[in-house]
Enzyme design. Sequence first.
Site, PDB file in Angstrom:
ATOM      1  N   GLU A 165      52.033  46.335  72.102  1.00  0.00           N
ATOM      2  CA  GLU A 165      50.391  46.413  71.827  1.00  0.00           C
ATOM      3  C   GLU A 165      50.157  46.792  73.594  1.00  0.00           C
ATOM      4  OE1 GLU A 165      47.809  43.579  70.394  1.00  0.00           O
ATOM      5  OE2 GLU A 165      49.246  43.616  69.080  1.00  0.00           O
ATOM      6  N   GLU A 372      52.867  43.029  63.005  1.00  0.00           N
ATOM      7  CA  GLU A 372      52.225  41.937  62.929  1.00  0.00           C
ATOM      8  C   GLU A 372      50.703  42.682  61.519  1.00  0.00           C
ATOM      9  OE1 GLU A 372      50.073  41.049  66.651  1.00  0.00           O
ATOM     10  OE2 GLU A 372      51.918  41.218  67.737  1.00  0.00           O
TER      11      GLU A 372
END
Length: 467
Positions: A165, A372
């Site tokens: 991320e 995720e």
Amino acid sequence: MSVFPKDFLWGAATASYQVEGAHDADGKGLSNWDVYSHLPGTTYMGTNGDVAADHYHRFKEDVALMAELGMKSYRFSVSWPRLFPKRRGEVNEAGVKFYSDLIDELLKYGIEPMLTMYHWDLPQALQDEIGGWESREIIDAFEGYARLLYERYGDRVKLWATFNETIVFTGLGYLTGMHPPGVKDPKRAIQACHHVFIAHARAVETFRKMGVQGQIGFVNVLQPNDPITNSAEDVKACELAEACFTHWFYDPVLKGEYPAELLAMAQTALGVPVFAPGDAELMKNNICDFIGVNYYKREMVAANYDVDGFEMNTSGQKGSGKELGWKGLFKLVRNPNGRYTDWDWEIYPEGLTDAIMRINKRYGNVPIYITENGLGAKDPIVNGEVLDQPRIDYLREHIQATGEAIKLGADVRGYYPWSFIDLLSWLNGYQKQYGFVYIDQANGLARKKKLSFGWYQDVIRSNGEKL
Ligand code: BGP
């Protein structure tokens, strides 16, 4: 018949700073988060990862639980300062051994390791001495770190991700000032982000040059943006949001270049990113083998004439989140018909199917891992049992949504709920729980299986048929 391929990787994920604890054990250097979380006013009620779930000392017990859960794969990250405590110099062999032992323990049970090299914990020495991600020197440092990982673990690890991320650690670190190093400057954010893309490309190049037998990818937030109305202004604002949040972070690693229009906008308005000779070629020649996507929510977007700020709900008090955005560009607004978590994240499983198919359309049939996905909640405890039924409902709907994307032809190869065990949420403390395993803080961090543990066990056993 299950829609999931028979070798589908049912897994779960964690990250070093959030789960390991042992922040100063066995020669580990300080990370940026070790320092930042101890500064007043930075995290929810001053929580930090000094001890976390103490996975560093209890990993064997945790891996045994993973095996009991039936996990086929485990996504974890390596703490860079555990391996390189200083800017340069000696490798901390005790740190290398920890991950080596973890990998062996996983393989003993037939659990495939997926290793993330950078999940936000930077050696503080690199921040102090060279200026962290703002300095081009970090590219060599990262490559040296990646090389060590390939040398020591490349014989056993087949699935590698360079960064987790980038939008979050560069956006919150350099634009909104909520993560270390707490900078608020779009120009510096964009240049730091560029160095991440180049460090990634270099690490991919080295991976291939060294002939590591495996696949290497990049992990991004997957957040579909939809306009709040069909008005031309909102649709335009939404297209810009999608370009900033998605294309800016996927194009460089899947196409080897920035989205042209947005690049021109950034360079005209701010003069960044500045390319060094060779950057463009390096990006072009080092496309990922797969993309990892972290999906939690969708965002509704509106044209923005008033809001300039980023106040997020970090308390779990539903409704305390504010609209956020950049005045004149776009803002993220609440969907009046949406379902929301206590942290004001929209629960929207269809968005996962949607977003996977947007990736598929823009980049072709690239292999995808859902790296995720999960529900952050304050789990109820009834008669000593952790009854996290809302988590089961959330995951069920998102597994179904993943199945839908597979039916539509997407090459989704694995699913890793966040998180295997309860751990630290960066800005939200320990009260925002995500795990299948509860940690009893009052009882020496004893592990306890939640209701969702048995449920996910059945999901895995039935290859996604029994939901
Ligand atoms: C992702 C991060 C994870 C994790 C998760 C949940 O952005 O990669 O490290 O923290 O989100 O977020 P939060 O803890 O803010 O609820």
